[in-house]
Design a protein around this motif. Structure first.
Motif, PDB file in Angstrom:
ATOM      1  N   ARG A 247       0.827  -1.205   0.000  1.00 20.38           N
ATOM      2  CA  ARG A 247       0.000   0.000   0.000  1.00 20.38           C
ATOM      3  C   ARG A 247       0.868   1.264   0.000  1.00 20.38           C
ATOM      4  NH1 ARG A 247      -4.048  -1.603  -2.386  1.00 20.38           N
ATOM      5  NH2 ARG A 247      -5.949  -2.193  -1.268  1.00 20.38           N
TER       6      ARG A 247
ATOM      7  N   ASP B  75       2.211   1.847  -3.359  1.00 19.18           N
ATOM      8  CA  ASP B  75       1.184   1.895  -4.407  1.00 19.18           C
ATOM      9  C   ASP B  75       1.430   0.845  -5.490  1.00 19.18           C
ATOM     10  OD1 ASP B  75      -1.150   2.815  -5.615  1.00 19.18           O
ATOM     11  OD2 ASP B  75      -0.108   4.337  -6.817  1.00 19.18           O
TER      12      ASP B  75
ATOM     13  N   LYS C 125      -3.065  -3.096  -8.646  1.00 20.93           N
ATOM     14  CA  LYS C 125      -4.374  -2.504  -8.932  1.00 20.93           C
ATOM     15  C   LYS C 125      -5.452  -3.311  -8.218  1.00 20.93           C
ATOM     16  CE  LYS C 125      -7.543  -0.075 -11.165  1.00 20.93           C
ATOM     17  NZ  LYS C 125      -8.635  -0.378 -10.204  1.00 20.93           N
ATOM     18  N   ASP C 126      -6.251  -2.640  -7.396  1.00 23.29           N
ATOM     19  CA  ASP C 126      -7.359  -3.308  -6.721  1.00 23.29           C
ATOM     20  C   ASP C 126      -8.336  -3.870  -7.743  1.00 23.29           C
ATOM     21  OD1 ASP C 126      -6.461  -2.779  -4.156  1.00 23.29           O
ATOM     22  OD2 ASP C 126      -7.488  -0.859  -4.046  1.00 23.29           O
TER      23      ASP C 126
ATOM     24  N   CYS D  87     -11.332  -3.872 -14.757  1.00 23.49           N
ATOM     25  CA  CYS D  87      -9.997  -4.044 -14.169  1.00 23.49           C
ATOM     26  C   CYS D  87      -9.234  -5.202 -14.798  1.00 23.49           C
ATOM     27  CB  CYS D  87     -10.108  -4.273 -12.660  1.00 23.49           C
ATOM     28  SG  CYS D  87     -10.782  -2.889 -11.727  1.00 23.49           S
TER      29      CYS D  87
ATOM     30  N   ASP E 226      -1.598  -1.546 -12.413  1.00 22.98           N
ATOM     31  CA  ASP E 226      -1.132  -0.350 -11.720  1.00 22.98           C
ATOM     32  C   ASP E 226      -2.327   0.555 -11.445  1.00 22.98           C
ATOM     33  OD1 ASP E 226      -1.345   0.167 -14.558  1.00 22.98           O
ATOM     34  OD2 ASP E 226      -0.371   2.094 -14.179  1.00 22.98           O
ATOM     35  N   SER E 227      -2.274   1.279 -10.344  1.00 18.85           N
ATOM     36  CA  SER E 227      -3.423   2.090  -9.916  1.00 18.85           C
ATOM     37  C   SER E 227      -3.744   3.206 -10.900  1.00 18.85           C
ATOM     38  CB  SER E 227      -3.166   2.684  -8.530  1.00 18.85           C
ATOM     39  OG  SER E 227      -2.049   3.553  -8.546  1.00 18.85           O
ATOM     40  N   ARG E 228      -2.757   3.643 -11.682  1.00 19.07           N
ATOM     41  CA  ARG E 228      -2.992   4.717 -12.653  1.00 19.07           C
ATOM     42  C   ARG E 228      -3.569   4.189 -13.960  1.00 19.07           C
ATOM     43  NH1 ARG E 228       1.449   4.994 -10.042  1.00 19.07           N
ATOM     44  NH2 ARG E 228       2.633   3.953 -11.684  1.00 19.07           N
TER      45      ARG E 228
END
Length: 424
Positions: A74, A77, A80-81, A215, A232-234
């Protein structure tokens, strides 16, 4: 009152995700006055941080949380959730959804977790960060084990540089081609190539590039299965992995395809998946940078996992085709085993060797692994080349299978093996 002797000395062969998390679990669950001294031997010059992107299910994340790794993930980062895994037919229809949101939308289990798509490299980096904080763990790279000798009192390994090391327990966390298994625990149990290979890479996607999934998605064709997923979160990169039938490529560890070989692999993937009615599939294949080829090996369903002082964990004991929970199964292996060993220590080391702890672990774990083996057979079947009729039947069976197995999957996702009764 329990009286401990000097701390256990434990050698772990394998500095990958299995070996490193085993070291963390052995440290966390040991009695406070009996924390073992652990040496990890990795054959490579440094832990390999290459690889594809894995889906860490709620139970896997729960184990990483117990081991202190999830906080690092976390903080940095990583990943990806994932709320849900969507399943598509490449002719264009959406077949099914496998949900990780739980009844209240916060995740599954207590505490609740969803899933996380993360590269193997990032997951390993997070584990290594926690390893660095442990004073009792030493990681030694560039060490190839030549021989293993076990006596009633200890285990000794000899390395190719002439050094030798002795411990109370040897953990074989050295993967499908395990030296621990092949030289000592069960030499007759050889790995077998499944005929399936994962060709994977990463596609940097431009802003505004439209995909058909939220996702992550499994995409079925007549000639294999393609996974497409943000990692990746982005949401700037998509993992593209094609599970498909490939003749034996003669590689133990997989290799990066470059130049003409990479283009040959890309052309093969385009032949299998490039005619998809889903618009983004062909561009994603074309945008993927290089390709890695990872042959999928397996072991026989039953086999020997231990001697009096040596134990196999992870792929070294029970490698199987990927079935959606493979990484989480390894994390649970490490935690359950560590708890069994801690119980043996608390009982005063009966018998003088840890065979009682080993036996308790195997009684708890082998039924779960047997179930996972059966699940993995469905994966191999879904990857097999099929004609129009076979593919049509597959697209009917897949959503039915996901519906039929949902309750059992949710039970696994809810499970916290730190609370499982050990039974001894």
């Amino acid at each position: 009152m329990t009286i401990y002797k000097k701390p256990l000395k434990i050698i772990i062969l394998g500095g990958g995700i299995a070996g490193l998390t085993t070291a963390l679990a052995l440290t966390k669950f040991a009695p406070k006055d009996a924390v073992p001294r652990i040496l990890i031997f990795e054959i490579r010059p440094a832990p390999a941080t290459i690889g594809g992107a894995v889906n860490l299910t709620p139970n896997a994340l729960r184990m990483l949380d117990h081991l202190g790794v999830f906080d690092v993930i976390r903080q940095r980062d990583y990943g990806k959730d994932i709320d849900e895994l969507e399943v598509f037919d490449l002719h264009g229809s959406k077949l099914a959804v496998s949900d990780f949101k739980g009844a209240e939308g916060k995740g599954i289990g207590n505490p609740p977790f969803k899933a996380l798509r993360i590269t193997r490299g990032d997951a390993l980096k997070a584990v290594l960060e926690v390893i660095k904080r442990q004073k009792n763990i030493v990681l030694m790279c560039g060490k190839r084990t030549l021989s293993i000798k076990e006596t009633a009192d200890d285990v000794t390994i000899t390395c190719d540089d002439g050094t030798y090391w002795t411990s109370d327990i040897l953990m074989g966390c050295d993967g499908i081609h395990s030296v621990t298994r092949l030289q000592h625990v069960d030499p007759a149990r050889k790995e077998t190539y499944t005929g399936v290979c994962n060709a994977f890479g990463f596609a940097r996607v431009p802003r505004g590039f439209e995909v058909h999934f939220k996702c992550t998605a499994l995409n079925f064709s007549q000639r294999g299965v393609m996974l497409t997923s943000y990692h990746d979160s982005r949401m700037e990169s998509v993992y593209v992995g094609a599970l498909m039938r490939v003749p034996d490529i003669g590689s133990r560890d997989g290799w990066k395809q470059v130049g003409a070989d990479a283009e040959k692999t890309r052309a093969d993937i385009l032949r299998r998946f490039g005619d998809a009615k889903i618009p983004c599939i062909r561009p994603l294949i074309e945008m993927t940078e290089d390709f890695y080829m990872w042959p999928v090996f397996t072991l026989s369903k039953d086999g020997k996992w231990s001697t009096n002082r040596c134990m196999l964990l992870g792929d070294a004991a029970h490698a199987m085709p990927p079935q959606g929970e493979s990484t989480g199964i390894v994390f649970e292996d490490t935690v359950i085993f560590s708890r069994c060993l801690a119980r043996w220590l608390e009982k005063g080391r009966p018998g003088g060797h840890p065979k009682e702890a080993f036996a308790a672990y195997e009684r708890l774990r082998k039924p779960r692994i047997a179930d996972a083996f059966e699940e993995s057979r469905a994966v191999i079947g879904s990857v097999s080349d099929a004609g129009w009729l076979g593919h049509t039947l597959k697209t009917w069976v897949v959503p039915w299978y996901l519906w039929f197995t949902r309750k059992s999957r949710d039970r696994h996702f809810e499970e916290d093996v730190t609370r499982v009764e050990l039974g001894y």
